[in-house]
Scaffold this motif. Structure first.
Motif, mmCIF file in Angstrom:
data_model
loop_
_atom_site.group_PDB
_atom_site.id
_atom_site.type_symbol
_atom_site.label_atom_id
_atom_site.label_comp_id
_atom_site.label_asym_id
_atom_site.label_seq_id
_atom_site.Cartn_x
_atom_site.Cartn_y
_atom_site.Cartn_z
ATOM 1 N N SER B 3 0.830 -1.182 0.000
ATOM 2 C CA SER B 3 0.000 0.000 0.000
ATOM 3 C C SER B 3 0.868 1.236 0.000
ATOM 4 N N ALA B 4 0.382 2.301 -0.627
ATOM 5 C CA ALA B 4 1.118 3.554 -0.674
ATOM 6 C C ALA B 4 0.674 4.512 0.412
ATOM 7 N N GLY B 5 -0.313 4.118 1.207
ATOM 8 C CA GLY B 5 -0.794 5.019 2.235
ATOM 9 C C GLY B 5 -1.983 4.441 2.958
ATOM 10 N N VAL B 49 4.222 -6.069 -9.514
ATOM 11 C CA VAL B 49 5.615 -5.729 -9.788
ATOM 12 C C VAL B 49 6.575 -6.546 -8.914
ATOM 13 N N GLY B 84 -7.381 9.711 -1.797
ATOM 14 C CA GLY B 84 -6.138 9.460 -1.086
ATOM 15 C C GLY B 84 -4.932 10.055 -1.777
ATOM 16 N N TYR B 86 -3.317 9.181 -4.760
ATOM 17 C CA TYR B 86 -2.483 8.401 -5.668
ATOM 18 C C TYR B 86 -2.777 8.768 -7.123
ATOM 19 N N TRP B 129 0.282 -1.837 -10.411
ATOM 20 C CA TRP B 129 0.258 -0.492 -9.838
ATOM 21 C C TRP B 129 -0.452 0.480 -10.771
ATOM 22 N N PHE B 148 2.404 8.954 -9.395
ATOM 23 C CA PHE B 148 3.019 8.854 -8.061
ATOM 24 C C PHE B 148 4.273 7.995 -8.073
ATOM 25 N N TRP B 149 4.179 6.775 -8.591
ATOM 26 C CA TRP B 149 5.344 5.887 -8.613
ATOM 27 C C TRP B 149 6.244 6.153 -9.784
ATOM 28 N N THR B 151 7.078 9.018 -11.107
ATOM 29 C CA THR B 151 8.038 10.083 -10.813
ATOM 30 C C THR B 151 9.132 9.590 -9.883
ATOM 31 N N ALA B 152 8.867 8.516 -9.159
ATOM 32 C CA ALA B 152 9.871 7.964 -8.244
ATOM 33 C C ALA B 152 10.688 6.859 -8.904
ATOM 34 N N GLY B 153 10.481 6.628 -10.198
ATOM 35 C CA GLY B 153 11.374 5.700 -10.885
ATOM 36 C C GLY B 153 10.729 4.465 -11.479
ATOM 37 N N TYR B 154 9.426 4.268 -11.230
ATOM 38 C CA TYR B 154 8.759 3.147 -11.885
ATOM 39 C C TYR B 154 8.567 3.458 -13.372
ATOM 40 N N TYR B 166 11.084 -0.668 -13.947
ATOM 41 C CA TYR B 166 11.712 0.613 -13.636
ATOM 42 C C TYR B 166 12.000 1.384 -14.910
ATOM 43 N N GLN B 167 12.158 2.705 -14.756
ATOM 44 C CA GLN B 167 12.557 3.510 -15.906
ATOM 45 C C GLN B 167 13.893 2.985 -16.427
#
Ligand SMILES: [Zn+2]
Lengths: 97, 169
Positions: B3-5, B49, B84, B86, B129, B148-149, B151-154, B166-167
């Motif tokens: 979960s992301a949150g 993933v 939420g 996401y 995701w 959300f993910w 921008t963090a590299g997914y 991943y990117q």
């Protein structure tokens, strides 16, 4: 609301030790959303493997995202105004963070 | 449970699903309006993933073909957003052709909140995701906008058959 789906922020120490030359267990951060200042170890960490999300314990907004691929690590700190780490001048400089 | 949150609790009487086009036009459905649309029961494999897959899961929901029908757009991308906060990005074409749903029922029962209920996006041909839990709407975009993910590299696309986690994958 009771929500036990998150982990204690202190669990970030090991993943972030790969990335930072300083010990982040004593670091203090400021939440960009609500302005709360506190130890990064108090973040609520959600594990969306292979990523980690650290949320502010006061307002639950995202302060930290960490993704570790086989080839790189990415730390996204949108949501954190600052990180303050203990770094006394009279001690050897631990290197850039 | 990945979960992301915290799990958002969304009462059905205030739930809504909104599609916003690149020109700002909005199309809204309440819960009862969603339920009044033609329902489908896709039986699909889902791919997380973390390398697990779940085969032959049965869902019920409304096809994105139905929701996008009659919406005038030249958009090529979508940013799905959730209760939420996401977000996740997908090409609009991947939501068409009987490959994507707003799903509200899982294995014959109401979709539990911890699994994304009352309704989640279901896009089984991409990593899970992309199947945004607690989906609230879609923003149709001319240019791709990482979520959300992402921008963090997914990965921006997330094809499980090409292992696009991943990117750079
Ligand atoms: Zn806060």
């Amino acid at each position: 609301m009771t929500d036990m789906s998150y982990l204690d922020g202190n669990m970030l120490d090991a993943p972030l030790r790969e990335l930072f030359a300083v010990d982040l267990s004593g670091a203090v951060g400021r939440c960009e959303n609500c302005g709360a200042v506190g130890p990064m170890g108090t973040l609520r960490v959600y594990s969306h493997a292979p990523g980690l999300i650290g949320r502010c314990p006061s307002c639950a907004q995202v302060m930290l995202r960490f993704v570790r691929s086989p080839n790189w690590a990415r730390l996204d700190l949108r949501g954190t105004t600052f990180l303050q780490v203990p770094m006394p001048l009279d001690q050897p400089h631990p290197g850039p963070i | 449970m990945l979960s992301a949150g915290p799990t958002p609790k969304v009462p059905l009487d205030s739930w809504e699903f909104v599609i916003t086009t690149e020109t700002g036009a909005e199309y809204r459905w309440s819960w009862s309006e969603l339920m009044a649309l033609p329902q489908e029961t896709p039986r699909v494999d889902i791919h997380c993933v973390t390398r697990w897959s779940k085969l032959g899961t049965t869902w019920q929901g409304v096809s994105l073909d139905t929701l996008l029908d009659g919406i005038d757009t030249d958009a090529a991308y979508v940013l799905a957003h959730s209760y939420g906060g996401y977000t996740t990005n997908l090409p609009l074409d991947d939501l068409r052709g009987g490959r994507a749903w707003v799903a509200h029922t899982f294995e014959g029962g109401d979709l539990p909140a911890e699994h994304g209920g009352p309704a989640r996006l279901l896009v089984p041909h991409l990593y899970f995701w992309k199947s945004a839990k607690w989906v609230r709407g879609l923003r149709l975009l001319s240019a791709d906008q990482p979520g959300f993910w992402e921008t963090a590299g997914y990965h921006d696309y997330g094809d499980p058959w090409r292992e696009q986690r991943y990117q750079g994958d």
